[in-house]
Write a protein that holds these residues in place. Structure first.
Motif, PDB file in Angstrom:
ATOM      1  N   PRO A 263     -22.141  25.742  28.770  1.00 47.63           N
ATOM      2  CA  PRO A 263     -22.224  26.392  27.255  1.00 47.63           C
ATOM      3  C   PRO A 263     -23.376  27.335  26.925  1.00 47.63           C
ATOM      4  O   PRO A 263     -23.294  28.133  26.261  1.00 47.63           O
ATOM      5  CB  PRO A 263     -22.164  25.030  26.490  1.00 47.63           C
ATOM      6  N   GLU A 264     -24.762  26.922  27.508  1.00 50.24           N
ATOM      7  CA  GLU A 264     -25.856  27.582  27.183  1.00 50.24           C
ATOM      8  C   GLU A 264     -25.561  28.993  27.653  1.00 50.24           C
ATOM      9  O   GLU A 264     -26.130  30.015  27.149  1.00 50.24           O
ATOM     10  CB  GLU A 264     -27.038  27.194  27.817  1.00 50.24           C
ATOM     11  N   HIS A 265     -24.777  29.040  28.855  1.00 49.62           N
ATOM     12  CA  HIS A 265     -24.559  30.530  29.180  1.00 49.62           C
ATOM     13  C   HIS A 265     -23.156  31.351  28.849  1.00 49.62           C
ATOM     14  O   HIS A 265     -22.762  32.041  29.376  1.00 49.62           O
ATOM     15  CB  HIS A 265     -24.484  30.500  30.787  1.00 49.62           C
TER      16      HIS A 265
ATOM     17  N   LEU B 213     -27.626  42.818  29.814  1.00 50.93           N
ATOM     18  CA  LEU B 213     -27.046  41.688  29.761  1.00 50.93           C
ATOM     19  C   LEU B 213     -26.303  41.050  28.446  1.00 50.93           C
ATOM     20  O   LEU B 213     -25.565  40.640  28.149  1.00 50.93           O
ATOM     21  CB  LEU B 213     -27.692  40.267  30.331  1.00 50.93           C
ATOM     22  N   TRP B 214     -27.183  41.988  27.406  1.00 53.29           N
ATOM     23  CA  TRP B 214     -26.905  41.762  26.022  1.00 53.29           C
ATOM     24  C   TRP B 214     -25.428  42.205  25.617  1.00 53.29           C
ATOM     25  O   TRP B 214     -24.860  41.749  24.838  1.00 53.29           O
ATOM     26  CB  TRP B 214     -27.691  42.386  25.121  1.00 53.29           C
ATOM     27  N   LYS B 215     -24.618  43.126  26.582  1.00 54.01           N
ATOM     28  CA  LYS B 215     -23.444  43.372  26.370  1.00 54.01           C
ATOM     29  C   LYS B 215     -22.640  42.450  26.732  1.00 54.01           C
ATOM     30  O   LYS B 215     -21.388  42.565  26.277  1.00 54.01           O
ATOM     31  CB  LYS B 215     -23.179  44.811  27.152  1.00 54.01           C
ATOM     32  N   SER B 216     -23.055  41.387  27.528  1.00 54.26           N
ATOM     33  CA  SER B 216     -22.058  40.471  28.115  1.00 54.26           C
ATOM     34  C   SER B 216     -21.889  39.347  27.017  1.00 54.26           C
ATOM     35  O   SER B 216     -22.630  38.171  27.245  1.00 54.26           O
ATOM     36  CB  SER B 216     -22.624  39.956  29.495  1.00 54.26           C
ATOM     37  N   ALA B 217     -21.149  39.548  26.155  1.00 52.48           N
ATOM     38  CA  ALA B 217     -21.033  38.245  25.013  1.00 52.48           C
ATOM     39  C   ALA B 217     -20.803  37.061  25.350  1.00 52.48           C
ATOM     40  O   ALA B 217     -19.607  36.983  26.194  1.00 52.48           O
ATOM     41  CB  ALA B 217     -20.272  38.881  23.932  1.00 52.48           C
ATOM     42  N   LYS B 218     -21.585  36.054  25.191  1.00 53.90           N
ATOM     43  CA  LYS B 218     -21.100  34.666  25.531  1.00 53.90           C
ATOM     44  C   LYS B 218     -20.311  34.113  24.350  1.00 53.90           C
ATOM     45  O   LYS B 218     -20.113  34.660  23.467  1.00 53.90           O
ATOM     46  CB  LYS B 218     -22.770  33.907  25.546  1.00 53.90           C
ATOM     47  N   TRP B 219     -19.536  33.103  24.656  1.00 55.51           N
ATOM     48  CA  TRP B 219     -18.445  32.446  23.605  1.00 55.51           C
ATOM     49  C   TRP B 219     -17.692  33.423  23.195  1.00 55.51           C
ATOM     50  O   TRP B 219     -17.346  33.611  21.887  1.00 55.51           O
ATOM     51  CB  TRP B 219     -19.465  31.700  22.398  1.00 55.51           C
ATOM     52  N   VAL B 220     -17.301  34.275  24.002  1.00 59.62           N
ATOM     53  CA  VAL B 220     -16.316  35.477  23.454  1.00 59.62           C
ATOM     54  C   VAL B 220     -15.283  35.040  22.698  1.00 59.62           C
ATOM     55  O   VAL B 220     -14.552  33.919  23.185  1.00 59.62           O
ATOM     56  CB  VAL B 220     -15.986  36.341  24.502  1.00 59.62           C
TER      57      VAL B 220
ATOM     58  N   LYS C 228     -36.338  42.379  31.001  1.00 53.08           N
ATOM     59  CA  LYS C 228     -36.816  43.091  32.307  1.00 53.08           C
ATOM     60  C   LYS C 228     -36.389  42.041  33.657  1.00 53.08           C
ATOM     61  O   LYS C 228     -36.874  42.424  34.468  1.00 53.08           O
ATOM     62  CB  LYS C 228     -38.340  43.145  32.446  1.00 53.08           C
ATOM     63  N   TRP C 229     -35.879  40.867  33.510  1.00 51.91           N
ATOM     64  CA  TRP C 229     -35.447  40.083  34.486  1.00 51.91           C
ATOM     65  C   TRP C 229     -34.120  40.566  35.065  1.00 51.91           C
ATOM     66  O   TRP C 229     -33.131  40.943  34.241  1.00 51.91           O
ATOM     67  CB  TRP C 229     -35.610  38.380  34.245  1.00 51.91           C
ATOM     68  N   SER C 230     -33.935  40.577  36.579  1.00 55.66           N
ATOM     69  CA  SER C 230     -32.715  40.888  37.067  1.00 55.66           C
ATOM     70  C   SER C 230     -32.440  39.665  37.878  1.00 55.66           C
ATOM     71  O   SER C 230     -33.377  38.990  38.664  1.00 55.66           O
ATOM     72  CB  SER C 230     -32.862  42.308  37.929  1.00 55.66           C
TER      73      SER C 230
ATOM     74  N   PRO D 261     -32.407  32.361  33.177  1.00 54.56           N
ATOM     75  CA  PRO D 261     -32.838  32.175  31.729  1.00 54.56           C
ATOM     76  C   PRO D 261     -31.678  32.133  31.016  1.00 54.56           C
ATOM     77  O   PRO D 261     -30.800  32.687  31.282  1.00 54.56           O
ATOM     78  CB  PRO D 261     -33.962  33.463  31.570  1.00 54.56           C
ATOM     79  N   VAL D 262     -32.022  31.580  29.661  1.00 52.98           N
ATOM     80  CA  VAL D 262     -30.992  31.476  28.731  1.00 52.98           C
ATOM     81  C   VAL D 262     -31.588  32.193  27.588  1.00 52.98           C
ATOM     82  O   VAL D 262     -32.619  31.992  27.048  1.00 52.98           O
ATOM     83  CB  VAL D 262     -30.697  29.937  28.254  1.00 52.98           C
ATOM     84  N   LEU D 263     -30.745  33.184  27.076  1.00 47.08           N
ATOM     85  CA  LEU D 263     -30.992  34.106  25.866  1.00 47.08           C
ATOM     86  C   LEU D 263     -30.136  33.901  25.039  1.00 47.08           C
ATOM     87  O   LEU D 263     -29.084  34.669  25.120  1.00 47.08           O
ATOM     88  CB  LEU D 263     -31.536  35.452  26.419  1.00 47.08           C
ATOM     89  N   SER D 264     -30.293  33.520  23.878  1.00 49.58           N
ATOM     90  CA  SER D 264     -29.283  33.356  22.709  1.00 49.58           C
ATOM     91  C   SER D 264     -30.281  33.578  21.433  1.00 49.58           C
ATOM     92  O   SER D 264     -31.126  33.100  21.182  1.00 49.58           O
ATOM     93  CB  SER D 264     -28.666  32.073  22.789  1.00 49.58           C
ATOM     94  N   ALA D 265     -29.553  34.500  20.542  1.00 49.39           N
ATOM     95  CA  ALA D 265     -30.031  34.651  19.360  1.00 49.39           C
ATOM     96  C   ALA D 265     -29.802  33.452  18.153  1.00 49.39           C
ATOM     97  O   ALA D 265     -30.387  33.670  17.120  1.00 49.39           O
ATOM     98  CB  ALA D 265     -29.252  36.048  18.614  1.00 49.39           C
ATOM     99  N   GLY D 266     -29.049  32.649  18.577  1.00 49.72           N
ATOM    100  CA  GLY D 266     -28.836  31.458  17.515  1.00 49.72           C
ATOM    101  C   GLY D 266     -28.358  30.174  18.462  1.00 49.72           C
ATOM    102  O   GLY D 266     -28.704  30.158  19.734  1.00 49.72           O
TER     103      GLY D 266
HETATM  104  N1  LIG Z   1     -22.796  35.514  21.706  1.00 49.10           N
HETATM  105  C1  LIG Z   1     -23.766  35.700  22.429  1.00 49.10           C
HETATM  106  N2  LIG Z   1     -23.690  36.504  23.383  1.00 49.10           N
HETATM  107  C2  LIG Z   1     -24.947  36.806  23.938  1.00 49.10           C
HETATM  108  C3  LIG Z   1     -26.268  36.747  23.527  1.00 49.10           C
HETATM  109  C4  LIG Z   1     -26.141  35.898  22.173  1.00 49.10           C
HETATM  110  O1  LIG Z   1     -27.340  35.808  21.486  1.00 49.10           O
HETATM  111  N3  LIG Z   1     -25.114  35.333  21.548  1.00 49.10           N
HETATM  112  N4  LIG Z   1     -27.478  37.011  24.260  1.00 49.10           N
HETATM  113  C5  LIG Z   1     -27.062  38.290  24.962  1.00 49.10           C
HETATM  114  C6  LIG Z   1     -28.472  38.442  25.704  1.00 49.10           C
HETATM  115  S1  LIG Z   1     -29.414  39.459  25.038  1.00 49.10           S
HETATM  116  C7  LIG Z   1     -28.631  38.293  26.893  1.00 49.10           C
HETATM  117  S2  LIG Z   1     -29.650  38.808  27.908  1.00 49.10           S
HETATM  118  C8  LIG Z   1     -27.543  37.457  27.709  1.00 49.10           C
HETATM  119  C9  LIG Z   1     -28.120  36.088  28.317  1.00 49.10           C
HETATM  120  O2  LIG Z   1     -27.384  35.487  29.019  1.00 49.10           O
HETATM  121  P1  LIG Z   1     -27.792  34.160  29.519  1.00 49.10           P
HETATM  122  O3  LIG Z   1     -28.358  32.996  28.383  1.00 49.10           O
HETATM  123  O4  LIG Z   1     -26.437  33.575  30.223  1.00 49.10           O
HETATM  124  O5  LIG Z   1     -28.819  34.379  30.463  1.00 49.10           O
HETATM  125  O6  LIG Z   1     -26.180  36.950  26.780  1.00 49.10           O
HETATM  126  C10 LIG Z   1     -26.147  38.083  25.693  1.00 49.10           C
HETATM  127  N5  LIG Z   1     -24.782  37.534  25.329  1.00 49.10           N
END
Ligand SMILES: Nc1nc2c(c(=O)[nH]1)N[C@H]1C(S)=C(S)[C@@H](COP(=O)(O)O)O[C@H]1N2
Ligand SMILES: [Mo]
Length: 199
Positions: free
Chosen positions: A143-145, A158-165, A81-83, A30-35
């Motif tokens: 990019p989505e991940h 996984l919310w701690k694993s910041a995307k686009w760091v 809740k997904w792993s 799944p892709v979860l992004s706040a924006g």
């Molecule tokens: N920059 C950024 N990182 C983020 C997020 C986000 O919204 N923005 N969402 C977080 C959350 S809540 C989750 S569950 C994971 C989702 O990663 P995925 O989209 O690769 O599954 O990214 C985390 N890192």
């Protein structure tokens, strides 16, 4: 450094169990992004580590690629809740990026292109527990991940694993990030089911 070991609160999974309490397994990703997904060309990409004294260490894409890479295979646990088991990544250990960084700080605020933030104890980013990941399953990270590069801290939700760091800010005091300020747990250990404040 001694304080780093003391500060690490992550639990190891019980033998034979891969699924933390309250989670279910998915085989999708799944892709979860706040924006919206920021698009950062590798040529423009930079990652900085800033210490509490204001010293900055900056890597561009070529600098990141020049560092030794690792290929961790890890399980991911999202607070929704997904792993997902046995995901295969390529990236640089935070141990490598922090090797020459002098700090007495115990807290990190991670910042992303697009404005997302999350806070993590420094102890949880060292000793082989976290990576700047730029590859997934042998391909460039989509990019989505979080591509071109994201933080990967698989022992926390996984919310701690910041995307686009974009930045690793070492801080004397703890500053809650985006979800931590919105009622999610400050630490987020899936094995102790630390989803929300008070868990
Ligand atoms: N920059 C950024 N990182 C983020 C997020 C986000 O919204 N923005 N969402 C977080 C959350 S809540 C989750 S569950 C994971 C989702 O990663 P995925 O989209 O690769 O599954 O990214 C985390 N890192
Ligand atoms: Mo999430």
């Amino acid at each position: 450094m001694t304080f780093i070991s003391r500060g690490f609160h992550g639990r190891r999974p019980p033998a034979g169990t891969k699924l933390p309490p309250g989670q279910y397994e998915t085989t999708g990703f799944p892709v979860l992004s706040a924006g919206p997904t920021p698009r950062i060309p590798k040529d423009d990409w930079k990652l900085s580590v800033t210490t509490e004294a204001g010293n900055q260490h900056v890597w561009d894409w070529a600098g990141l690629m020049a560092l030794p890479a690792e290929s961790p295979t890890v399980d991911l646990h999202c607070v929704t809740k997904w792993s997902k088991f046995d995901t295969e990544w390529q990236g640089v250990s935070l141990d490598v990026l922090l090797a020459d960084v002098e700090t007495d700080a115990e807290n990190v605020l991670v910042t992303s292109y697009g404005g997302y933030t999350t806070n993590i104890p420094l102890a949880d980013l060292v000793d082989g527990k976290a990576w700047i990941a730029y590859g997934y399953g042998g391909s460039d990270l989509a990019p989505e991940h979080g591509g071109p590069a994201r933080l990967l801290v698989p022992h926390l939700y996984l919310w701690k694993s910041a995307k686009w760091v974009r930045g690793i800010e070492l801080r004397q005091s703890d500053t809650p990030g985006f979800w931590e300020s919105a009622g999610y747990h400050n630490y987020g250990d899936p094995w102790r089911e630390q989803r929300y404040q008070g868990d």
